[in-house]
Write an enzyme that holds these catalytic residues in place. Structure first.
Site, PDB file in Angstrom:
ATOM      1  N   THR A   1       1.598   4.387   9.328  1.00 46.53           N
ATOM      2  CA  THR A   1       0.723   5.556   9.181  1.00 46.53           C
ATOM      3  C   THR A   1      -0.745   5.197   9.424  1.00 46.53           C
ATOM      4  OG1 THR A   1       0.756   5.143   6.799  1.00 46.53           O
ATOM      5  CG2 THR A   1       2.215   6.858   7.646  1.00 46.53           C
TER       6      THR A   1
ATOM      7  N   ASP B   1       2.916  -5.199   2.823  1.00 47.52           N
ATOM      8  CA  ASP B   1       1.943  -4.104   2.755  1.00 47.52           C
ATOM      9  C   ASP B   1       0.606  -4.535   3.339  1.00 47.52           C
ATOM     10  OD1 ASP B   1       0.904  -1.593   2.257  1.00 47.52           O
ATOM     11  OD2 ASP B   1       0.441  -1.988   0.161  1.00 47.52           O
TER      12      ASP B   1
ATOM     13  N   HIS C   1       1.108   4.745 -13.754  1.00 44.47           N
ATOM     14  CA  HIS C   1       0.818   4.519 -15.176  1.00 44.47           C
ATOM     15  C   HIS C   1       0.603   3.051 -15.517  1.00 44.47           C
ATOM     16  CE1 HIS C   1       1.433   8.675 -16.409  1.00 44.47           C
ATOM     17  NE2 HIS C   1       2.470   8.712 -15.590  1.00 44.47           N
TER      18      HIS C   1
END
Length: 701
Positions: free
Chosen positions: A255, A320, A630
């Site tokens: 992307t 990543d 979280h």
């Protein structure tokens, strides 16, 4: 003029408008000429990187080393979104335009700070589950009398710059999939260029051009191949030869969620592509292959979307390591010869200098410690890998440096042409990559193919302190010709702000500890500091009105680091968000109100009742589906609720209403009943209770 001449003129105007020329050539409007001449215009900041080369350098020198100590707050504006603020403001005709979290837009008078108009695209709260890294937005594009906004839920919206009213709106993605937009559009020759994000969730990357006048789609460029036989473009057919298995079923990734730059002389648009989807190539491309065009710089023709060249920085990407970080263009003398270069400091830790005409590798060197590779091949620029880094091949955990957060993330760099230095907002932080056998994609949440729970930070003070000691942030002044560091400023932790370089030989940067500072561009000496009361991660800008120079920056702690890193989040700075636009000038006398108290509530969880087996399952589920928002090990970073402190830990029924049923979906907390059973969701509660009790025992959290 005769009637037929009037009609012909009107028809010609309509044709030009339909081709995208439109109001880009109106007097006083943002036009191709103004954008190409922006380097010498100190009054404005008309595009994300200020100029098409994205150098983020302004020749404005009224504020300099001699008077920067007198810099004071001219005015400020409180914002209505307490999430990460990552936008670069635009300044046009004395007005300042910003985006905030949740894709909202506001316009202010650049001198007084008066709010002129605001626009809320009303992004549905449940869109937050599709965003890997907070509900942020990085800014606007401008053309003619219009502004262009990409929204978190995948829309591209044209706004009237004077009123904030909508001109047109286009959905740019399949909204049934986990696409988002957080990056700023770029506008070239009346075409608005926009990409998207979502490679952690299983999507296929692309960038699209739309007419600035009408919103009509002009072209779309896919960055990874689709299902065999579906692609007609030669660049995708060639890319497909570097993939194996049924990669298209998992999206592929690649992307284009942030970086772009444009060279008007070469008429080339440069885009940076993202990570693989999933991260783990064992599932994405099981028989190997480089997987083009993941983690690459790709040059395309902006008029047609035609492929020209590419350079892949991380072949067969598995960590990543995106190439979506800030792309910068410059003309440098290298080896005694003038070169048109492209400079890039991506997540993988190496600084690249490429020939921007051909994509040829010129030079590269690591700018932070790197353990996944020992260097770059001096001829090709291909990384010389450490075999242990391929965790899915060894079957063993790998603690990689840099980690998934990157040696440099989205935070913009800056360049000083006089000093010949690139200023990099870098970070030194590792990440544990654990292979996950028999991984299967889920209908919702992260789909990366690694075990996100296995490396959770244990409740062992010595381990936590060791991890904190090995994690820091750095402002690096990098010589791109010599490929080495000239000076640095060390910060306690990562996730510090983007950069601005000025003709006053100053470098401005905010930091995670709540400061906004000016440094000498020559040697890094700190010359001025302002207490912003919250972390500053956005990049500053500068502009002049009536001969007076201003510096502006968005303040507001957020993004993926405080969301996901748990115990490490407070290494960087405060765990609170006070979102504001701050504007400074020499002699400014405005004052911020006193900050609210930052006291943490004591942990008061219910007693541990779950069986070890139930808690262990809850830990795995939490790591995969909950930790990215979280916090690792259920330690919140102050942006979203810290579940260890949640009152609903005491009430299983209310926990189910929120997590299973989605009672708080308007706030971004969607239902998880489509991927987990009620029993599994309760086991996450049992895990959080255990974690809260552990942390209560080892001290204040």
């Amino acid at each position: 003029m005769t009637r037929w001449m009037i009609g012909a003129a009107a028809g010609l105007a309509l044709v030009l408008a339909g081709c995208g020329g439109g109001n880009g050539d109106m007097p006083g409007a943002v036009s191709a000429k103004k954008l190409q001449d922006a380097a010498g215009d100190t009054s404005s900041w008309m595009s994300y990187g200020r100029t098409y080369d994205e150098q983020r350098f302004s020749p404005a020198d009224q504020i300099n080393a001699g008077n920067v100590g007198q810099l004071g707050l001219a005015w400020f504006a409180d914002l209505d979104t307490a999430r990460g603020q990552e936008a670069t403001p635009l300044v046009i005709d004395g007005k300042i335009y910003i985006t905030t979290a949740w894709s909202k837009v506001k316009a202010y008078d650049g001198i007084s700070g008066k709010l002129l108009w605001e626009y809320d695209p009303k992004v549905p709260g449940e869109t937050a589950v599709k965003a890997c890294c907070d509900v942020v937005n990085r800014g606007l594009g401008a053309w003619g009398d219009s502004l262009f906004l990409g929204t978190l839920d995948g829309r591209l919206i044209s706004l009237d710059r004077n009123t904030g009213k909508v001109n047109w709106e286009k959905v740019t993605v399949d909204q049934s999939k986990s696409y988002t937009i957080t990056g700023a559009p770029r506008v070239i020759k009346g075409m608005v260029i926009i990409g998207n994000g979502g490679a952690e969730f299983g999507v296929r990357g692309y960038v699209t051009a739309y007419s600035a006048k009408t919103g009509e789609q002009m072209w779309r460029f896919y960055t990874v191949p689709g299902e065999p036989g579906s692609d007609k473009e030669d660049h995708l057919k060639k890319a497909a030869e570097t993939w194996t298995g049924e990669y298209w079923k998992l999206g592929g990734g690649g992307t284009v969620w942030d970086a772009m730059a444009y060279d008007p002389d070469l008429d080339l648009l440069y885009i940076g592509t993202g990570n693989g989807s999933p991260w783990n190539p064992e599932y994405r491309s099981p028989q190997g292959g480089d997987n083009l065009y993941l983690s690459s710089i790709v040059a395309i023709r902006p008029k047609t979307g035609e492929y020209v060249w590419h350079f892949q920085e991380t072949p067969a990407e598995a960590w990543d390591f995106t190439a979506t970080q800030h792309i910068m263009l410059a003309d440098l003398t290298m080896g005694g010869k003038p070169r048109k270069v492209l400079m890039h400091a991506p997540k993988n830790g190496f600084f690249y200098v490429l020939d921007r005409e051909t994509g040829q590798f010129i030079s590269g060197n690591n700018y932070v410690p790197v353990t996944w590779a020992t260097g770059l091949d001096p001829k090709t620029g291909r990384p010389i890998e450490n075999p242990d880094a391929r965790y899915y091949k060894t079957g063993k955990p790998w603690i990689g440096m840099p980690g998934a957060g990157g040696a440099h993330s989205w935070h913009p760099m800056a360049f000083n042409p006089k000093q010949g230095l690139v200023y990099i907002p870098a970070q030194v932080a590792a990440f544990p990559y654990f292979p996950e056998p028999d991984w299967k994609p889920a209908a919702q949440g992260f789909n990366v193919g690694v075990n996100m729970a296995a490396g959770a930070m244990p409740a062992v003070p010595a381990v936590r302190e060791g991890a904190k000691a090995a994690t820091k942030g750095v402002l690096i002044a990098w010589d791109p010709v010599a490929q080495k560091e000239r000076w640095r400023v060390d910060y306690p932790g990562p996730w510090n702000g983007g950069l601005l370089s000025t003709g006053g030989d100053l470098v401005f940067q905010g930091n995670a500890a709540g400061g906004f500072a000016a440094y000498s561009a020559a040697d890094g000496k700190k010359l001025w500091n302002f207490d912003a009361q919250t972390g500053v991660i956005a990049a500053p800008i500068t502009y002049t009105i009536n001969g007076e120079q201003y510096v502006a920056v968005l303040a507001g702690w957020g993004g993926v680091w405080p969301l996901a890193t748990g115990v490490l989040s407070d290494k960087s700075g405060p765990v609170r968000n006070i979102s504001r636009l701050l504007v400074f000038k020499v002699g400014g006398t405005a004052k911020l109100p006193a900050p609210p108290p930052n006291d943490k509530l004591p942990l008061d969880p219910p007693p541990v009742t779950g069986t070890p087996e139930a808690i262990a399952e809850g830990a795995n589920l939490y790591g995969r589906f909950c930790g990215t928002c979280h916090g690792d090990s259920a330690v919140g970073g102050g942006i979203t609720p810290d579940l260890r402190h949640s009152s609903v830990l005491h009430n299983p029924q209310n926990w189910q209403m929120i997590v299973h049923d989605g009672a708080l979906k308007a706030n971004g907390m969607v239902a998880w009943s489509n991927v987990m059973s009620a029993d599994q969701i309760d086991r996450i509660r049992l895990y959080v209770i255990k974690r809260a009790n552990e942390d209560k025992q080892i001290g204040p959290q």
